[in-house]
Design an enzyme around this catalytic site. Structure first.
Site, PDB file in Angstrom:
ATOM      1  N   GLY A 175       0.827  -1.197   0.000  1.00 32.57           N
ATOM      2  CA  GLY A 175       0.000   0.000   0.000  1.00 32.57           C
ATOM      3  C   GLY A 175       0.856   1.239   0.000  1.00 32.57           C
ATOM      4  CB  CYS A 176       0.342   4.563   1.521  1.00 31.60           C
ATOM      5  SG  CYS A 176       1.241   6.095   1.849  1.00 31.60           S
ATOM      6  CG  PHE A 177       5.787   4.988  -0.970  1.00 31.24           C
ATOM      7  CD1 PHE A 177       5.235   6.177  -0.530  1.00 31.24           C
ATOM      8  CD2 PHE A 177       6.228   4.931  -2.291  1.00 31.24           C
ATOM      9  CE1 PHE A 177       5.115   7.284  -1.358  1.00 31.24           C
ATOM     10  CE2 PHE A 177       6.117   6.032  -3.128  1.00 31.24           C
ATOM     11  CZ  PHE A 177       5.562   7.215  -2.667  1.00 31.24           C
TER      12      PHE A 177
END
Length: 242
Positions: free
Chosen positions: A64-66
């Site tokens: 997902g979002c890094f």
């Protein structure tokens, strides 16, 4: 547009305001959709363990979002670097605006450099699956949806690929989750570092509303579930001068 981009557009003028930003934006949070996720848990050790020679090694993880994945690995003992970026796709399209369209083949990912004398690849996998994501979600994590937010591992060699496949099979056989692990194994993918403003985001903006809601709980889970693996200060990409 990803949910975090909405947060960023709302808070851009005071992005560095820390906790005050989170409190100022808190009135928005009850209106956000809720997403049921697998709760963090201390998963069992891998049966198939890495046998890595001395010296620095690199592994890449997408969950997902890094921002949150980087923030977790920056606090793991034995990790010497964790860089947010884009895995897969081509260099020509490896920028945030293009990747966010979802059609480039990239995944938001984190390249982790580690010392196998302190932590092996299979132990990094255990931490990743335990606290950094819900590995049963397909092409999404929490509020962010699209192929660029898929859960994936990018082995750097045949041994990493074998260890990753074995650990996913172990988790599925043990029914560690209510659903099968959806994490993909994608060997041979290139990695491109993300723009500078994405690096160290959790460390620099702990009160950002997206971080407070989605990512801070991951870091707290690391501290609670793996205290022996946690370091208090993050290993930053942009380290301040000594």
């Amino acid at each position: 547009m990803a949910l975090r981009d909405t947060f960023r557009s709302l808070s851009r003028p005071v992005l560095g305001a820390g906790l005050g930003l989170g409190l100022a934006a808190a009135v928005l949070l009850p209106r956000l959709p809720a997403f049921a996720e697998e709760a963090p848990r201390r998963l069992p050790e891998a049966v198939t363990r890495s046998a890595e020679p001395a010296g620095p090694h690199v592994a890449a993880f997408a969950g997902g979002c890094f921002w949150g994945v980087q923030g977790v690995f920056q606090h793991v003992r034995g990790v010497t670097s964790a860089v947010s970026g884009y895995a897969g796709g081509t260099s020509a399209e490896a920028d945030y605006r293009t990747v966010s369209g979802g059609g480039t083949g990239h995944a938001e990912a984190v390249s982790v450099t580690y010392d196998p004398g302190l932590i092996r690849y299979d132990e990094l996998l255990r931490i990743f699956f335990s606290v950094a994501l819900d590995p049963t979600q397909v092409d999404r994590q929490g509020p962010d949806a699209g192929r660029q937010y898929r859960s994936a591992l990018f082995p750097q060699d045949a041994e990493q690929a074998q260890v990753a496949r074995a650990y996913i099979a172990q988790l599925d056989a043990a029914k560690a989750y209510a659903r099968p692990v959806a994490t993909r194994i994608e060997p041979g993918a290139a990695f491109y570092p993300a723009e500078g403003y994405h690096q160290d985001f959790m460390a620099l903006h702990p009160g950002h509303p997206y971080i407070a809601v989605n990512d801070a709980p991951k870091l707290e889970a690391l501290r609670v579930l793996f205290p022996e693996r946690t370091v208090p200060q993050p290993v930053l990409v942009n380290r301040p001068p000594a």
